[in-house]
Design a protein around this motif. Structure first.
Motif, PDB file in Angstrom:
ATOM      1  N   GLY A 516       0.785  -1.231   0.000  1.00 18.60           N
ATOM      2  CA  GLY A 516       0.000   0.000   0.000  1.00 18.60           C
ATOM      3  C   GLY A 516       0.811   1.272   0.000  1.00 18.60           C
ATOM      4  N   THR A 517       2.084   1.191  -0.298  1.00 20.22           N
ATOM      5  CA  THR A 517       2.948   2.371  -0.234  1.00 20.22           C
ATOM      6  C   THR A 517       3.341   2.897  -1.610  1.00 20.22           C
ATOM      7  N   THR A 518       2.691   2.408  -2.648  1.00 16.30           N
ATOM      8  CA  THR A 518       3.005   2.880  -3.995  1.00 16.30           C
ATOM      9  C   THR A 518       1.992   3.947  -4.418  1.00 16.30           C
ATOM     10  N   VAL A 519       2.504   5.058  -4.914  1.00 15.71           N
ATOM     11  CA  VAL A 519       1.669   6.156  -5.418  1.00 15.71           C
ATOM     12  C   VAL A 519       2.153   6.492  -6.820  1.00 15.71           C
ATOM     13  N   THR A 520       1.209   6.707  -7.748  1.00 11.27           N
ATOM     14  CA  THR A 520       1.581   7.041  -9.118  1.00 11.27           C
ATOM     15  C   THR A 520       0.879   8.305  -9.580  1.00 11.27           C
ATOM     16  N   SER A 521       1.483   8.934 -10.594  1.00  8.45           N
ATOM     17  CA  SER A 521       0.897  10.116 -11.239  1.00  8.45           C
ATOM     18  C   SER A 521       1.570  10.278 -12.589  1.00  8.45           C
ATOM     19  N   ALA A 522       0.768  10.463 -13.618  1.00 12.40           N
ATOM     20  CA  ALA A 522       1.322  10.600 -14.968  1.00 12.40           C
ATOM     21  C   ALA A 522       1.944  11.968 -15.195  1.00 12.40           C
ATOM     22  N   THR A 523       1.596  12.954 -14.348  1.00 11.60           N
ATOM     23  CA  THR A 523       2.057  14.332 -14.591  1.00 11.60           C
ATOM     24  C   THR A 523       3.001  14.866 -13.519  1.00 11.60           C
ATOM     25  N   ALA A 524       3.287  14.083 -12.479  1.00 11.39           N
ATOM     26  CA  ALA A 524       4.086  14.591 -11.362  1.00 11.39           C
ATOM     27  C   ALA A 524       5.544  14.806 -11.718  1.00 11.39           C
ATOM     28  N   ASN A 525       6.076  14.058 -12.692  1.00 14.04           N
ATOM     29  CA  ASN A 525       7.488  14.168 -13.057  1.00 14.04           C
ATOM     30  C   ASN A 525       8.394  14.038 -11.836  1.00 14.04           C
ATOM     31  N   PHE A 526       8.235  12.929 -11.119  1.00 12.67           N
ATOM     32  CA  PHE A 526       9.054  12.688  -9.931  1.00 12.67           C
ATOM     33  C   PHE A 526      10.537  12.621 -10.313  1.00 12.67           C
ATOM     34  N   VAL A 527      11.374  13.189  -9.405  1.00  7.44           N
ATOM     35  CA  VAL A 527      12.826  13.136  -9.583  1.00  7.44           C
ATOM     36  C   VAL A 527      13.443  12.662  -8.275  1.00  7.44           C
ATOM     37  N   ALA A 528      14.728  12.258  -8.343  1.00 10.27           N
ATOM     38  CA  ALA A 528      15.407  11.732  -7.158  1.00 10.27           C
ATOM     39  C   ALA A 528      15.391  12.740  -6.011  1.00 10.27           C
ATOM     40  N   GLY A 529      15.396  14.054  -6.363  1.00  2.00           N
ATOM     41  CA  GLY A 529      15.402  15.081  -5.325  1.00  2.00           C
ATOM     42  C   GLY A 529      14.102  15.184  -4.557  1.00  2.00           C
ATOM     43  N   ASP A 530      13.065  14.436  -4.964  1.00  4.76           N
ATOM     44  CA  ASP A 530      11.797  14.475  -4.238  1.00  4.76           C
ATOM     45  C   ASP A 530      11.809  13.609  -2.988  1.00  4.76           C
ATOM     46  N   VAL A 531      12.836  12.775  -2.825  1.00  2.00           N
ATOM     47  CA  VAL A 531      12.927  11.939  -1.622  1.00  2.00           C
ATOM     48  C   VAL A 531      12.994  12.852  -0.398  1.00  2.00           C
ATOM     49  N   GLY A 532      12.145  12.569   0.573  1.00  2.00           N
ATOM     50  CA  GLY A 532      12.082  13.376   1.794  1.00  2.00           C
ATOM     51  C   GLY A 532      10.946  14.369   1.816  1.00  2.00           C
ATOM     52  N   ASN A 551      10.443   5.952 -10.821  1.00  2.00           N
ATOM     53  CA  ASN A 551      10.604   6.613 -12.111  1.00  2.00           C
ATOM     54  C   ASN A 551       9.802   7.902 -12.073  1.00  2.00           C
ATOM     55  N   ALA A 552       9.629   8.561 -13.210  1.00  2.00           N
ATOM     56  CA  ALA A 552       8.960   9.864 -13.262  1.00  2.00           C
ATOM     57  C   ALA A 552       7.500   9.810 -12.870  1.00  2.00           C
ATOM     58  N   THR A 553       6.923   8.597 -12.850  1.00  2.00           N
ATOM     59  CA  THR A 553       5.489   8.502 -12.539  1.00  2.00           C
ATOM     60  C   THR A 553       5.189   7.743 -11.253  1.00  2.00           C
ATOM     61  N   THR A 554       6.204   7.123 -10.614  1.00  2.00           N
ATOM     62  CA  THR A 554       5.942   6.246  -9.468  1.00  2.00           C
ATOM     63  C   THR A 554       6.915   6.520  -8.327  1.00  2.00           C
ATOM     64  N   VAL A 555       6.335   6.595  -7.069  1.00  2.00           N
ATOM     65  CA  VAL A 555       7.160   6.753  -5.870  1.00  2.00           C
ATOM     66  C   VAL A 555       6.660   5.803  -4.789  1.00  2.00           C
ATOM     67  N   THR A 556       7.546   5.582  -3.815  1.00  2.00           N
ATOM     68  CA  THR A 556       7.183   4.824  -2.624  1.00  2.00           C
ATOM     69  C   THR A 556       7.096   5.804  -1.464  1.00  2.00           C
TER      70      THR A 556
END
Length: 691
Positions: A516-532, A551-556
């Motif tokens: 239950g810790t996976t979140v996705t978004s097609a437009t968020a453009n996640f980057v490594a600097g988003d950790v924290g 990746n750009a669409t998926t974070v934990t």
């Protein structure tokens, strides 16, 4: 007041015996005789542009000697006729309302508002001596006697300096000698205007075309036929014509007259003046009442009689003053502003934190009397609300010590709250302050850079170092109130701005399937600097953060969502390392991007044009240390000693300051305005004979 030409002289001295007024009813007058013949008077009106007289009056006989003046102080002139030494005053309807006598039948008479009470009264001229009577309600000697000029001089009467009082000006050809008081003495200045044979009128001229009232000071008008050439404000030297207008016929008998003109709208209805709160036009000191004990300004104790030892009491009316070392403080209700003068308002967060309630008084606040003087302890110390609490006379937590505020309400200072310098305001040297006055202060230190003729740091290629100042120097100190500046050559410091990457998207997807810790978004453009970063939205638990970027669409995230959903609005918070750096550091390279000499208050507040960029410090693109030129002002910053200089003692306590609102006995503001608007000042009148 409107003024007319007379004759007098200048620069001779000598006062003579009093002139007795006749025993008839009170009145006043102004100006010299109108001249001509007739008892019909056509008055133009100060703001009338119709081409027709605003008012026509009939008074007296065609051969009477006539004056026009403001006899009752209502800003409107009416006629007065003279027969011998008797004067007949008319009201606005042309009816005689007063008769009085003054001087002798052969005297030359002029008029003006000699004492500034808003009403015209008479002055008799005998040779070069003038006998002024300010009170026309009873017989008696002249109130003022003085001498000016020569017996054959031509005199003009007017308020030349807008002080509310009429005085004399001597005319000799095209030269004028101005005096601004009714005392024997010399002219204050001279000027030139017009030609020797010109007809001169005096008035506080209105501008009917622009619907502008007169400004309170009189000017001249040269009459040539039916044209009138109005002078600029009086002053030494050669005068200039301000404007020209036409009126009447070339052979008319013309005089100056004050007749206000109502201002009407397009429908003919009166235009009302703006209604505003009345304000005090000057500071007003608090005063003692009769019987009040007098306070010693040096120690705050009661002044005592050196013989009896009893307290010295006031007779009433003596000014109250501050005691030495009293802290400067607010009277209460003044708006809280920042260094830019912008009003500070309550935020939603502040309202939530304090429940919409703020205290009216705090322990350290001074207790102020109704006239804003400081209440004092028996030992002379200022009394505080903390003292009242200790005496059991006040409860800081009582409901009566709180007021309700709402979001966006303007913050105000408490009564008796101690004043502090504002963070961001220009710093000054003060006795015992953050920047002590009268104390040795460095002008140059060996840590300062030596500058060339272009005020740039000097590079030594042989040592590959910047050239520093040869020796330190200092001044004996600066006087209190002197602005604090940086040293010339002192290295600048700057703040770093890192653009925050917090953002929001509306296409988030949460999945409660274990883990239950996976979140996705097609437009968020996640980057490594988003950790924290914190992440909120939908069923994501509060306080959750991004722990990994797939990746750009998926974070934990750090905590599992409790429900699966699509179209979730996700908010990614800013990182602590983003926005403004907490402190400034030395500028080693003045071409670095995102470095600013000043910063915004909020960590994530975007820089504005008020924040000077380091790269704009000079015109070149050569990397070099940022330095001050010695003229830049230091500002007070958070953490400084923001206390203000104490009172020296003896400064007046002000019960009212200039600009304070005036309140009535009911405690409500007193309003002014809302009356029909009029154009006031002087215009022209014409006397004609139809007999």
């Amino acid at each position: 007041m409107s003024k007319r030409a007379l004759t007098v002289g200048m620069l001779t001295a000598g006062l003579s015996a009093g002139l007795v007024a006749g025993a008839l009813s009170p009145a006043a007058a102004q100006g010299n005789p109108v001249g001509g013949q007739g008892n019909v008077y056509f008055l133009s009106g100060a703001g009338n542009t119709s081409g027709q007289a605003q008012k026509v009056m009939v008074f007296g006989d065609p051969g009477d000697e006539v004056y026009f003046g403001d006899w009752d102080g209502d800003h409107t002139d009416t006629p007065m006729i003279r027969r011998g030494n008797a004067f007949y005053v008319a009201d606005h309807d042309g009816k005689t309302v007063n008769v009085f006598a003054y001087g002798d039948a052969g005297d030359e008479v002029m008029a003006g508002d000699w004492d500034g009470d808003g009403k015209d009264s008479l002055a008799v001229r005998r040779g070069n001596k003038f006998f002024v009577k300010n009170d026309t309600s009873k017989s008696g000697v002249a109130d003022v006697e003085f001498a000016y000029g020569d017996a054959g001089d031509t005199i003009l009467v007017g308020d030349w300096n807008n002080d509310g009082k009429d005085t004399l000006t001597v005319r000799r050809g095209g030269e004028y000698f101005v005096k601004n008081d009714t005392e024997t003495g010399n002219a204050e200045y001279t000027f030139l205007f017009g030609e020797a044979n010109d007809t001169i009128l005096v008035g506080d001229w209105s501008n009917a075309e622009k619907q502008e009232s007169g400004n309170g000071a009189d000017q001249l008008a040269v009459r040539r036929g039916f044209e009138y050439h109005l002078s600029s404000e009086l002053g030494a030297g050669a005068m200039k014509t301000d404007r020209v207008f036409g009126y009447g016929n070339p052979d008319d008998t013309v005089f100056t007259v004050s007749l206000p003109t109502p201002v009407l709208d397009a429908n003919g209805n009166p235009v009302l003046t703006e209604k505003t709160v009345k304000m005090y036009d000057a500071d007003m000191a608090a005063t003692y009442k009769a019987g009040d004990p007098i306070i010693n300004w040096q120690d705050g104790t009661q002044v005592k009689d050196p013989v009896t030892g009893k307290p010295v009491t006031a007779k009433g009316g003596e000014e109250k003053v501050y005691v030495k070392d009293d802290l400067k403080h607010y009277r209460g209700g003044e708006w809280q502003v920042n260094a830019k003068g912008e009003a500070q308002k309550y935020s939603a967060a502040e309202i939530t934190a304090n429940g919409g309630k703020v205290r009216l008084h705090e322990s350290a606040d001074y207790v102020l009397a109704a006239d804003f003087s400081i209440e004092r302890m028996t030992n002379g110390d200022p009394k505080t609300y903390g003292d009242l609490v200790a005496e059991g006379k006040f409860d800081l937590n009582a409901s009566t010590n709180y007021m309700t505020v709402k979001e966006n309400d303007v913050k105000s200072y408490r009564s008796g709250q101690v004043k502090l310098h504002l963070v961001g305001a220009a710093a000054v040297y003060e006795v015992g302050g953050q920047y002590p006055a009268n104390v040795s202060t460095p002008i140059t230190t060996t840590a300062d850079f030596k500058l060339d003729s272009n005020n740039d740091p000097i590079w030594n290629p042989s040592t590959s170092t910047w050239v520093m100042a040869d020796a330190a120097s200092e001044t004996e100190g600066y006087a209190p109130g002197t602005a604090v500046t940086y040293r010339k050559g002192q290295q600048m410091q700057a703040y770093t701005w890192t653009a925050p990457m917090g953002r929001a998207v509306s296409d988030g997807v949460t999945d409660s399937t274990a883990p239950g810790t996976t979140v996705t978004s097609a437009t968020a453009n996640f980057v490594a600097g988003d950790v924290g970063r914190t992440i909120t939205g939908g069923s994501i638990p509060a306080g959750a953060t991004i722990t990994a970027v797939t990746n750009a669409t998926t974070v934990t995230i750090s905590a599992a969502a409790t429900a699966s959903a699509t179209g979730v609005t996700l908010t990614l918070g800013n990182l602590a390392t983003e926005g403004w750096s907490a402190s400034a550091t030395n500028i080693a390279d003045d071409e670095l991007a995102n470095r600013y000499v000043t910063r915004q208050t909020g960590q994530y507040d975007v820089p504005t044009t008020d924040n000077k960029k380091v790269s704009d410090l000079d015109a070149d693109v050569k990397p070099e240390p940022g330095v001050y030129l010695g003229t830049e002002a230091k500002l007070f910053v958070t953490g400084d000693d923001l206390d203000m200089t104490l009172y020296k003692g003896g400064e007046p306590v002000l019960i009212h300051k200039k600009g304070d609102w005036v309140y009535g006995s009911d405690g409500q503001p007193v309003y002014q305005g809302g009356e029909p608007k009029t154009v006031k000042g002087d215009g022209l009148g014409v006397r004609r004979n139809f007999g």
